[in-house]
Design an enzyme around this catalytic site. Structure first.
Site, PDB file in Angstrom:
ATOM      1  N   ASP A  91      17.356  -6.125  -5.022  1.00 63.38           N
ATOM      2  CA  ASP A  91      18.752  -6.392  -5.356  1.00 63.38           C
ATOM      3  C   ASP A  91      18.766  -7.077  -6.725  1.00 63.38           C
ATOM      4  O   ASP A  91      17.733  -7.533  -7.210  1.00 63.38           O
ATOM      5  CB  ASP A  91      19.355  -7.290  -4.276  1.00 63.38           C
ATOM      6  CG  ASP A  91      20.816  -7.591  -4.526  1.00 63.38           C
ATOM      7  OD1 ASP A  91      21.538  -6.701  -5.013  1.00 63.38           O
ATOM      8  OD2 ASP A  91      21.250  -8.733  -4.246  1.00 63.38           O
ATOM      9  N   ASP A  96      19.017 -10.953  -1.223  1.00 60.23           N
ATOM     10  CA  ASP A  96      19.460 -12.303  -0.860  1.00 60.23           C
ATOM     11  C   ASP A  96      20.823 -12.337  -0.185  1.00 60.23           C
ATOM     12  O   ASP A  96      21.294 -13.405   0.192  1.00 60.23           O
ATOM     13  CB  ASP A  96      19.521 -13.182  -2.115  1.00 60.23           C
ATOM     14  CG  ASP A  96      20.679 -12.807  -3.031  1.00 60.23           C
ATOM     15  OD1 ASP A  96      21.031 -11.611  -3.095  1.00 60.23           O
ATOM     16  OD2 ASP A  96      21.249 -13.711  -3.671  1.00 60.23           O
ATOM     17  N   ASP A 146      22.176  -6.981   2.093  1.00 57.41           N
ATOM     18  CA  ASP A 146      20.778  -6.570   1.975  1.00 57.41           C
ATOM     19  C   ASP A 146      20.049  -6.544   3.318  1.00 57.41           C
ATOM     20  O   ASP A 146      18.914  -6.056   3.391  1.00 57.41           O
ATOM     21  CB  ASP A 146      20.023  -7.521   1.031  1.00 57.41           C
ATOM     22  CG  ASP A 146      20.565  -7.481  -0.388  1.00 57.41           C
ATOM     23  OD1 ASP A 146      20.874  -6.372  -0.855  1.00 57.41           O
ATOM     24  OD2 ASP A 146      20.688  -8.546  -1.011  1.00 57.41           O
ATOM     25  N   ASN A 202     -25.002   4.873  15.505  1.00 58.86           N
ATOM     26  CA  ASN A 202     -25.773   4.467  16.684  1.00 58.86           C
ATOM     27  C   ASN A 202     -25.576   5.445  17.841  1.00 58.86           C
ATOM     28  O   ASN A 202     -26.510   5.734  18.608  1.00 58.86           O
ATOM     29  CB  ASN A 202     -25.371   3.065  17.128  1.00 58.86           C
ATOM     30  CG  ASN A 202     -25.970   2.001  16.223  1.00 58.86           C
ATOM     31  OD1 ASN A 202     -26.927   2.275  15.503  1.00 58.86           O
ATOM     32  ND2 ASN A 202     -25.415   0.812  16.262  1.00 58.86           N
ATOM     33  N   ASN A 219     -24.561  -5.627  20.307  1.00 57.78           N
ATOM     34  CA  ASN A 219     -23.164  -5.545  19.873  1.00 57.78           C
ATOM     35  C   ASN A 219     -22.565  -6.927  19.646  1.00 57.78           C
ATOM     36  O   ASN A 219     -21.846  -7.175  18.676  1.00 57.78           O
ATOM     37  CB  ASN A 219     -22.361  -4.777  20.927  1.00 57.78           C
ATOM     38  CG  ASN A 219     -21.011  -4.331  20.406  1.00 57.78           C
ATOM     39  OD1 ASN A 219     -20.927  -3.697  19.367  1.00 57.78           O
ATOM     40  ND2 ASN A 219     -19.951  -4.669  21.130  1.00 57.78           N
ATOM     41  N   ASP A 250     -21.277  -8.326  16.130  1.00 58.05           N
ATOM     42  CA  ASP A 250     -19.888  -8.781  16.006  1.00 58.05           C
ATOM     43  C   ASP A 250     -19.829 -10.194  15.421  1.00 58.05           C
ATOM     44  O   ASP A 250     -18.989 -10.498  14.567  1.00 58.05           O
ATOM     45  CB  ASP A 250     -19.206  -8.761  17.377  1.00 58.05           C
ATOM     46  CG  ASP A 250     -18.809  -7.354  17.796  1.00 58.05           C
ATOM     47  OD1 ASP A 250     -18.824  -6.456  16.936  1.00 58.05           O
ATOM     48  OD2 ASP A 250     -18.500  -7.157  18.990  1.00 58.05           O
TER      49      ASP A 250
END
Length: 852
Positions: free
Chosen positions: A331, A601, A605, A669, A694, A698
């Protein structure tokens, strides 16, 4: 505005038809009739969005496909007695969901603020007399009275008006008040807000008085339709869609690989329970169960970084959308501009800057006691003149000729220390010039010539073309009187034209620099405003945006969605828009493949803020705009936009690192698992070993949110590219399988593991963990790892820690429980060679993919 046009067709009809439709009664409704109409139309309240209950919000966060997949795997693990796998999976799920849940709980819903805006009273004619009533009790057919300072309580048709000026900046974006009257309007050029006989809920009276007929109340008002449009759930953003697409990609991999692993092991080993447990472990291994946590921690880290820059992040996903954004629609009024009128020029008749014009303008505004408008406020902002001119010491106010909307001017009469009276008049240009018989140029007073008038009008027209509001200033000296003089309108004659004052809602100081930096980051900026095209073009020129082509709301009204999508990329400036136009433009850009942000604003809008991939409001925004947005800039500076884009790209960069590493590594894998299952007389790795591997891998990736992102990643928008991700997985993943098979060969033929499954399991476990963990440092950058780009210290330390823990487990007290045995010394030499060749080959293939 298609939605409002469908609802609010009555307001464009002639007055008699409106009166007939709403049941107009000249003396006002009776209380009994009003109550009947309340039961028919409902209370004058806008859409109320029910706040989400804690359980409802939690349920929404749990609807992510990956969360559902992990939960299913966790339940299956529990039912098969694998408690350790169950705990690991559900810890990851809960951490990711709860972090997101707590962050989103901070945001309230938009419609609550809308409701608060209509909690005042209105003057209504009921039972033949005026009375004050709460706004909620107004109904169609009521007659209301409006006065200076009142908020317009509904969508109303003006019945009579005297000098009525309405500020509807929050609806249209235009800072200057507009005049309203009771005259019939032939056309609004497709924009109801331009109707001069209609006042809308959400606007307010600047000056004047009026009587008006209530036509629409509550949700059927223009304002109410906006409330309804933002009361529902948001559309999925590009980030949400990207995560979902990746999730379903991994689910498809699992659906293919896991049954294959199960069937191959079942047929070859003839132990279907063991095959099922191993396939389950493989499913968990293939699933990037850390994704919810990695994503949420990355986004939370970005939110905290933005908070330090005084930016509120209301929705975590919006940070990544900030980085992916390649088009920012904004705007104008209050967003790029200050949202207030500023005195830009004080010019003499020839167009040269004149301090005398400013001084006389200040004296006029300082001493006039009527309703001061925005231009008076702008003049009085030059507070230094009160001292410089010694206003109180040198001048006494003698009289005032007030402003009225017929003359469109006002005058003050001052007496200086010599006893001379000075009449200073300011007002509309042409009408005031017509009252002048002389002009002052460079301190010299001469007769007004026709050429003076022509030159002045030409200069003013040029200023108007540039977007300025211009008023003229004139004066004359009059001898003081012994008694108290009284001045009137007839004294506003034979004036001396002094010059002109021009006003503008100027750009914010940081606007031009911020837009240039966005352009450097490959973000295209478009202006979407309700203001007129002349002022909009002027502001665009000031901030360096092209404004040769401007598309108007009335032109958009004639286009279907396909036509709009075809032209929207070619236009940078859109003017005279209503809220539905802004929303359609955003949707058209999204359909063209753009990740679109919107910065606004005003009330007008709100729909666009909600529709955009990322909604941004600014420090001066109305409450409803702030509540509809994802990001709120608390400071006046727009430079934080650049920082937000960079932060978004940094966050996305780290998320993509995890996805690339986890998906390609797991994918590789699984190829290894399928191949090993086919030729080995035993399982290639025990289920507990798969899960331990795993879990350790991780853990090594939990520090990715702290990692550095290469500067060349930040220079352009980054968004989800699933096809590119597929290619990366398909090329990088099998590389790890090559070295897995080399390990299988070494373990089978060098270390004779045909009858020693424990040694085979241990050897592949260590090789798999080392290659997965160290390859993070190759995949995390497009450059040469360790030389051109180095990971953050936390990521380096966790990588080292995990490989040490992995090696230690083979000789630890847990070794027997996990099924490990001690590895021969020669194994570690082979492993070192494998790691060097693996990293080198992956770097070469990665560079080839980047060039492609």
């Amino acid at each position: 505005m298609e939605k409002a046009n469908a609802k609010n067709h009555l307001i464009v009809l002639p007055l008699q038809e409106i009166q007939s439709s709403v049941g107009f009664i000249p003396g006002g409704l009776s209380q009994e009739e009003a109550e009947i109409r309340i039961s028919k139309y409902g209370f004058n309240e806008v859409a109320k969005e029910k706040p989400l209950s804690p359980w409802r919000r939690l349920l929404i966060n749990l609807k992510n496909p990956l969360v559902i997949l992990l939960a299913i795997l966790g339940v299956v693990s529990f039912l098969t007695g694998d408690v350790r796998a169950t705990i690991v999976i559900f810890i990851m799920v809960l951490l990711g969901v709860l972090l997101r849940y707590l962050q989103e709980m901070r945001a309230d819903k938009a419609a609550e603020k809308l409701r608060a805006m209509v909690s005042t009273h209105a003057t209504v004619c009921r039972d033949g007399k005026d009375t004050e009533l709460p706004l909620k009790f107004l109904v169609p057919g009521d007659i209301i009275r409006l006065g200076s300072g009142d908020m317009v309580p509904a969508d109303v048709r003006v019945l009579s008006a005297k000098d009525l000026f309405i500020n509807q900046a929050t609806l249209t974006g235009e800072a200057m008040p507009v005049e309203k009257n009771a005259d019939e309007c032939l056309s609004a050029k497709g924009n109801e807000l331009e109707l001069s006989n209609i006042c809308f809920l959400g606007s307010n009276v600047v000056s004047g008085t009026a009587s008006a007929l209530v036509v629409y109340t509550g949700d059927k008002t223009f304002f109410g339709s906006l409330a309804s449009s933002i009361a529902g759930e948001r559309e999925l953003t590009s980030f949400d869609k990207g995560v979902n697409r990746f999730t379903w990609l991994m689910i498809r991999f699992i659906m293919i690989m896991v049954p294959a692993v199960f069937i191959i092991n079942g047929l070859s080993k003839h132990n279907w329970l063991e095959a099922f447990l191993f396939a389950l472990a493989v499913a968990v291994g293939l699933t990037p169960e850390m994704l919810p946590m990695i994503v949420t921690v990355n986004l939370s880290k970005g939110a905290m970084a933005m908070a330090r820059k005084k930016v509120i992040v209301k929705r975590l996903n919006s940070i990544q959308n900030f980085g992916a954004m390649d088009v920012l629609c904004t705007d104008k009024t209050g967003t790029l501009t200050m949202g207030r009128i500023v005195l830009e020029n004080h010019l003499d008749v020839t167009g040269k800057p004149s301090q005398r014009v400013l001084d006389f303008g200040y004296l006029n505004s300082y001493y006039h006691t009527g309703l001061k408008n925005l231009m008076d406020d702008a003049i009085l902002d030059h507070e230094e003149l009160e001292g410089n001119l010694s206003v109180k010491e040198k001048y006494n106010k003698i009289d005032e000729i007030p402003f009225d909307f017929v003359r469109k001017r006002m005058s003050v009469v001052l007496e200086d220390k010599t006893g001379l009276n000075i009449l200073i008049c300011k007002g509309a240009v042409e009408s005031l010039i017509d009252l002048c018989s002389k002009v002052e140029i460079n301190g010299e007073i001469s007769d007004m010539q026709p050429q003076h008038r022509l030159d002045s009008i030409k200069m003013v027209n040029e200023l108007n073309r540039q977007g300025f509001r211009v008023i003229s200033l004139a004066y004359k000296f009059m001898p003081g009187a012994s008694d108290e003089p009284v001045y009137s309108v007839k004294d506003e004659s034979d004036l001396i034209l002094l010059g002109f004052l021009s006003f503008l809602d100027p750009p914010k100081e940081t606007a031009q620099e911020a837009l240039k930096k966005l352009a450097d980051l490959k973000v295209d900026v478009k202006i979407l405003t309700g203001d007129n095209e002349t002022i909009t073009a002027c502001i665009c020129n000031k901030v360096g945006l092209p404004s040769e082509k401007i598309l108007l709301g009335e032109q958009i009204e004639k286009m279907d969605d396909a036509q709009l999508a075809e032209i929207v990329n070619q236009i940078s400036v859109f003017a005279r828009l209503v809220p539905e136009h802004k929303k359609r433009i955003i949707i058209a850009l999204q359909k063209n493949g753009h990740v679109t942000g919107f910065m606004g604003d005003g009330i007008n809008d709100a729909p666009a803020l909600k529709t955009a991939d990322i909604g941004i409001s600014v420090d001066s925004a109305v409450d409803i705009a702030k509540e509809s947005s994802d990001i709120i800039l608390l400071e006046n500076s727009l430079l934080v936009l650049e920082q937000g884009v960079i932060e978004g790209r940094r966050v996305f960069g780290n998320i993509i690192k995890y996805i690339k590493m986890a998906a390609s590594s797991n994918f590789g894998n699984m190829f290894s698992v399928v191949g090993a299952s086919a030729f080995l007389p035993y399982l290639p790795m025990l289920p507990i070993q798969v899960l331990t591997n795993n879990l350790l891998y991780d853990f090594s990736q939990t520090t990715i949110p702290s990692d550095n992102v290469d500067s060349d990643w930040l220079v352009k928008p980054r968004k989800w590219a699933i096809d590119e991700l597929k290619r990366f997985i398909l090329f990088i993943g099998p590389i790890s399988s090559i070295f897995d098979y080399i390990t299988f060969f070494i373990m089978w033929y060098v270390f004779h593991c045909k009858d020693n499954p424990a040694l085979f399991h241990t050897g592949w476990f260590v090789e798999s963990l080392f290659t997965q963990t160290l390859i993070i440092h190759v995949i995390r950058t497009n450059k040469i790892p360790f030389i051109q780009s180095r990971a953050s210290w936390p990521l380096i330390m966790t990588s080292i820690l995990i490989v040490i823990v992995g090696a230690w487990l083979t000789i630890s007290p847990l070794a027997e429980t996990l099924g490990f045995v001690q590895l021969p010394a020669l194994y570690w030499l082979f492993l070192a060679g494998i790691l060097i060749i693996y990293i080198t080959l992956t770097q070469l293939i990665k560079n080839w993919l980047i060039r492609k």
